[in-house]
Design an enzyme around this catalytic site. Structure first.
Site, PDB file in Angstrom:
ATOM      1  CD  GLU A   1      -2.739  -1.404   2.443  1.00  0.00           C
ATOM      2  OE1 GLU A   1      -4.084  -1.675   1.859  1.00  0.00           O
ATOM      3  OE2 GLU A   1      -2.450  -1.312   3.268  1.00  0.00           O
TER       4      GLU A   1
ATOM      5  N   GLY B   1     -12.436  -4.264   1.370  1.00  0.00           N
ATOM      6  CA  GLY B   1     -13.469  -5.146   0.895  1.00  0.00           C
ATOM      7  C   GLY B   1     -14.835  -4.465   0.557  1.00  0.00           C
TER       8      GLY B   1
ATOM      9  CG  MET C   1      -8.583  -6.169   8.490  1.00  0.00           C
ATOM     10  SD  MET C   1      -7.779  -7.525   8.134  1.00  0.00           S
ATOM     11  CE  MET C   1      -7.601  -7.988   9.813  1.00  0.00           C
ATOM     12  CD  GLU C   2      -5.115  -2.175   8.355  1.00  0.00           C
ATOM     13  OE1 GLU C   2      -6.165  -1.865   7.403  1.00  0.00           O
ATOM     14  OE2 GLU C   2      -5.189  -3.266   8.262  1.00  0.00           O
TER      15      GLU C   2
ATOM     16  CG  ASP D   1     -11.626  -8.216  -0.622  1.00  0.00           C
ATOM     17  OD1 ASP D   1     -10.672  -7.619  -0.534  1.00  0.00           O
ATOM     18  OD2 ASP D   1     -12.623  -8.521   0.089  1.00  0.00           O
TER      19      ASP D   1
HETATM   20  N1  ADE Z   1      -9.179  -5.371   3.399  1.00  0.00           N
HETATM   21  C1  ADE Z   1      -9.384  -5.725   2.093  1.00  0.00           C
HETATM   22  N2  ADE Z   1     -10.275  -6.800   1.785  1.00  0.00           N
HETATM   23  C2  ADE Z   1     -10.907  -6.809   3.122  1.00  0.00           C
HETATM   24  C3  ADE Z   1     -11.650  -7.879   3.456  1.00  0.00           C
HETATM   25  N3  ADE Z   1     -12.177  -8.747   2.906  1.00  0.00           N
HETATM   26  N4  ADE Z   1     -11.906  -8.058   4.978  1.00  0.00           N
HETATM   27  C4  ADE Z   1     -11.073  -7.124   5.904  1.00  0.00           C
HETATM   28  N5  ADE Z   1     -10.144  -6.375   5.402  1.00  0.00           N
HETATM   29  C5  ADE Z   1     -10.088  -6.128   3.974  1.00  0.00           C
END
Ligand code: ADE
Length: 229
Positions: free
Chosen positions: A13, A79, A173-174, A197
């Protein structure tokens, strides 16, 4: 002069940021590398925290308290939760919440602990700068709530729960942990993510496939922002 922190979670990143920086000086601290650099005459400090809420809180705190950054921009991937978001799309957080924070046993709502808030808003001025850039460059930018948790979500049930519980558009996640730190220390902050995703059964494969390309989309937009700040 203002000093801008640019934070990612993973090396992938921040690599597309560092490749555009001048005068890079590496500082090793707290098991991490901080890249002091300049970009188009602006002082920046770039770092990746490692994945998750704890590491990102630590790195955000150090960028502010040790490296004296006075604004923080986060660049990375997420995501998609909203069905409007496709791989490669950009989303900015208007607010961030922690989807895995749960003391509902005591009657509190999901994402809430006493003296905290469920959703922490990002800086309005930085969001306006982003929207102006998007308009000028005809880039589509979505805006909405981003939900954060210490889980890689690869399951439609969990994703839909996050969507319904927090009205979230994307998850990662951050972001919310960085938001807690910046909010507590009064530092204007901005969280940008490009979709890698759709947080369902194929999320792991899509993440690996699109991490680099989506991280680049996010990083290139962040560099435009640094120029305008
Ligand atoms: N970052 C990118 N895709 C993610 C996902 N599916 N879950 C958690 N963090 C992500």
């Amino acid at each position: 002069m203002s000093k801008i922190a640019i934070l990612g979670a993973m090396i992938e990143e921040i690599e597309p940021l560092l490749s555009h920086m001048d005068n890079i000086k590496e500082v090793n601290y707290a098991n991490n590398i901080f890249y002091e650099a300049s970009f188009k005459g602006k002082d920046v400090v770039v770092a990746y925290s490692k994945i998750g809420k704890v590491f990102s809180s630590l790195t955000a705190t150090l960028l502010i308290e040790k490296f004296r950054c006075d604004k923080l921009l986060f660049s990375g991937v997420a995501g998609a939760v909203s069905s409007d978001l496709k791989i490669g799309d950009l989303v900015i957080a208007d607010g961030l919440c922690q989807h895995d924070l749960d003391i509902t046993a005591f009657g509190h709502p999901h994402g809430y602990v006493p003296e905290g808030e469920v959703c922490i808003p990002t800086d309005v001025r930085l969001r306006e700068i982003a929207k102006d850039i998007a308009k000028t460059k005809s880039i589509e930018l979505k805006e909405g709530i981003i939900a954060t948790g210490d889980q890689f979500v690869a399951c439609s049930d969990r994703k839909n729960w996050v969507k319904d519980t927090f009205n979230a558009h994307a998850l990662e996640m951050e972001g919310a942990s960085v938001a807690v730190v910046c909010n507590a220390l009064n530092i204007p902050f901005f969280i940008l993510r490009a979709i890698s995703d759709t947080a369902d059964g194929s999320a792991d494969i899509d993440f690996d496939t699109f991490l680099a390309s989506s991280a680049k989309v996010s990083a290139e937009f962040i560099l435009e922002m640094v120029e305008k700040i």
